[in-house]
Motif scaffolding. Structure first.
Motif, PDB file in Angstrom:
ATOM      1  N   TYR A  18      89.223  30.753  70.980  1.00  0.00           N
ATOM      2  CA  TYR A  18      88.762  32.136  71.563  1.00  0.00           C
ATOM      3  C   TYR A  18      90.106  32.556  72.577  1.00  0.00           C
ATOM      4  O   TYR A  18      90.630  31.556  73.223  1.00  0.00           O
ATOM      5  CB  TYR A  18      87.508  31.857  72.540  1.00  0.00           C
ATOM      6  CG  TYR A  18      87.069  33.210  73.124  1.00  0.00           C
ATOM      7  CD1 TYR A  18      86.351  34.091  72.345  1.00  0.00           C
ATOM      8  CD2 TYR A  18      87.632  33.380  74.502  1.00  0.00           C
ATOM      9  CE1 TYR A  18      86.078  35.385  72.997  1.00  0.00           C
ATOM     10  CE2 TYR A  18      87.089  34.684  75.024  1.00  0.00           C
ATOM     11  CZ  TYR A  18      86.252  35.497  74.194  1.00  0.00           C
ATOM     12  OH  TYR A  18      86.029  36.765  74.845  1.00  0.00           O
TER      13      TYR A  18
ATOM     14  N   TYR B 234      90.996  34.559  75.614  1.00  0.00           N
ATOM     15  CA  TYR B 234      90.465  35.173  76.864  1.00  0.00           C
ATOM     16  C   TYR B 234      91.483  36.620  77.397  1.00  0.00           C
ATOM     17  O   TYR B 234      92.623  36.210  77.303  1.00  0.00           O
ATOM     18  CB  TYR B 234      90.172  34.135  78.178  1.00  0.00           C
ATOM     19  CG  TYR B 234      89.776  34.728  79.102  1.00  0.00           C
ATOM     20  CD1 TYR B 234      88.172  34.677  79.337  1.00  0.00           C
ATOM     21  CD2 TYR B 234      90.301  35.219  80.218  1.00  0.00           C
ATOM     22  CE1 TYR B 234      87.729  35.224  80.395  1.00  0.00           C
ATOM     23  CE2 TYR B 234      89.672  35.760  81.496  1.00  0.00           C
ATOM     24  CZ  TYR B 234      88.252  35.620  81.637  1.00  0.00           C
ATOM     25  OH  TYR B 234      87.775  36.219  82.533  1.00  0.00           O
TER      26      TYR B 234
ATOM     27  N   GLY C 196      88.368  32.469  83.983  1.00  0.00           N
ATOM     28  CA  GLY C 196      88.791  32.596  82.384  1.00  0.00           C
ATOM     29  C   GLY C 196      88.750  31.404  81.794  1.00  0.00           C
ATOM     30  O   GLY C 196      88.111  30.726  80.927  1.00  0.00           O
TER      31      GLY C 196
ATOM     32  N   ARG D 233      89.956  40.984  68.602  1.00  0.00           N
ATOM     33  CA  ARG D 233      88.637  40.780  68.619  1.00  0.00           C
ATOM     34  C   ARG D 233      87.838  40.696  67.160  1.00  0.00           C
ATOM     35  O   ARG D 233      87.141  40.136  66.768  1.00  0.00           O
ATOM     36  CB  ARG D 233      87.742  41.438  69.365  1.00  0.00           C
ATOM     37  CG  ARG D 233      87.973  41.206  70.696  1.00  0.00           C
ATOM     38  CD  ARG D 233      87.486  39.825  71.196  1.00  0.00           C
ATOM     39  NE  ARG D 233      87.579  39.531  72.834  1.00  0.00           N
ATOM     40  CZ  ARG D 233      88.281  38.581  73.130  1.00  0.00           C
ATOM     41  NH1 ARG D 233      88.738  37.686  72.346  1.00  0.00           N
ATOM     42  NH2 ARG D 233      88.294  38.647  74.661  1.00  0.00           N
TER      43      ARG D 233
ATOM     44  N   ASP E 283      87.626  40.634  78.441  1.00  0.00           N
ATOM     45  CA  ASP E 283      86.820  39.792  79.399  1.00  0.00           C
ATOM     46  C   ASP E 283      86.929  40.098  80.698  1.00  0.00           C
ATOM     47  O   ASP E 283      85.891  39.978  81.433  1.00  0.00           O
ATOM     48  CB  ASP E 283      87.159  38.424  79.167  1.00  0.00           C
ATOM     49  CG  ASP E 283      86.945  37.645  77.578  1.00  0.00           C
ATOM     50  OD1 ASP E 283      86.122  37.504  77.335  1.00  0.00           O
ATOM     51  OD2 ASP E 283      88.025  37.574  77.056  1.00  0.00           O
ATOM     52  N   ASP E 284      88.074  40.774  81.115  1.00  0.00           N
ATOM     53  CA  ASP E 284      88.124  41.132  82.500  1.00  0.00           C
ATOM     54  C   ASP E 284      89.236  42.251  82.646  1.00  0.00           C
ATOM     55  O   ASP E 284      89.779  42.353  81.679  1.00  0.00           O
ATOM     56  CB  ASP E 284      88.488  40.083  83.500  1.00  0.00           C
ATOM     57  CG  ASP E 284      88.273  40.094  84.816  1.00  0.00           C
ATOM     58  OD1 ASP E 284      87.757  41.162  85.230  1.00  0.00           O
ATOM     59  OD2 ASP E 284      88.391  39.112  85.515  1.00  0.00           O
TER      60      ASP E 284
ATOM     61  N   CYS F 177      93.143  44.772  72.270  1.00  0.00           N
ATOM     62  CA  CYS F 177      91.617  44.012  72.323  1.00  0.00           C
ATOM     63  C   CYS F 177      90.956  43.855  71.008  1.00  0.00           C
ATOM     64  O   CYS F 177      90.456  42.917  70.614  1.00  0.00           O
ATOM     65  CB  CYS F 177      90.759  44.590  73.444  1.00  0.00           C
ATOM     66  SG  CYS F 177      91.571  43.932  75.249  1.00  0.00           S
TER      67      CYS F 177
ATOM     68  N   ASN G 147      85.239  29.487  82.142  1.00  0.00           N
ATOM     69  CA  ASN G 147      84.549  29.802  81.062  1.00  0.00           C
ATOM     70  C   ASN G 147      84.523  29.555  79.723  1.00  0.00           C
ATOM     71  O   ASN G 147      83.838  29.731  79.075  1.00  0.00           O
ATOM     72  CB  ASN G 147      84.187  31.407  81.461  1.00  0.00           C
ATOM     73  CG  ASN G 147      83.376  31.975  82.662  1.00  0.00           C
ATOM     74  OD1 ASN G 147      82.719  31.242  83.177  1.00  0.00           O
ATOM     75  ND2 ASN G 147      83.780  33.169  82.961  1.00  0.00           N
ATOM     76  N   SER G 148      86.002  29.471  79.783  1.00  0.00           N
ATOM     77  CA  SER G 148      86.337  28.971  78.108  1.00  0.00           C
ATOM     78  C   SER G 148      86.124  27.516  77.738  1.00  0.00           C
ATOM     79  O   SER G 148      86.398  27.040  76.520  1.00  0.00           O
ATOM     80  CB  SER G 148      87.946  29.165  77.843  1.00  0.00           C
ATOM     81  OG  SER G 148      88.582  28.595  78.597  1.00  0.00           O
TER      82      SER G 148
END
Length: 68
Positions: free
Chosen positions: A18, A20, A61, A11, A42-43, A7, A64-65
């Protein structure tokens, strides 16, 4: 690398699009969940997981994306 390290690595990139990230892990302690989320996940879902729950989280996801 573990999931948290992955992660963080993702990032730190500045590339688009992006990504997810849902962490899937056997670790379920609150501190570990917080660490994963702070690292950029994200989760978070723990093993054993319910397939329908995973599919629902993936739909969230995807929803939201979407870009306006």
């Amino acid at each position: 690398m573990d999931g948290v390290e992955v992660c963080r690595a993702i990032r730190t990139r500045t590339a688009e699009p992006y990504v997810y990230i849902i962490l899937l892990t056997a670790k379920g302690h609150q501190e570990e969940i917080n660490e994963g989320l702070e690292a950029g996940a994200d989760d978070y879902i723990t093993k054993p997981f319910d397939l329908q729950e995973l599919k629902a989280r993936l739909r969230v996801g995807k929803r939201n994306s979407r870009t306006p």
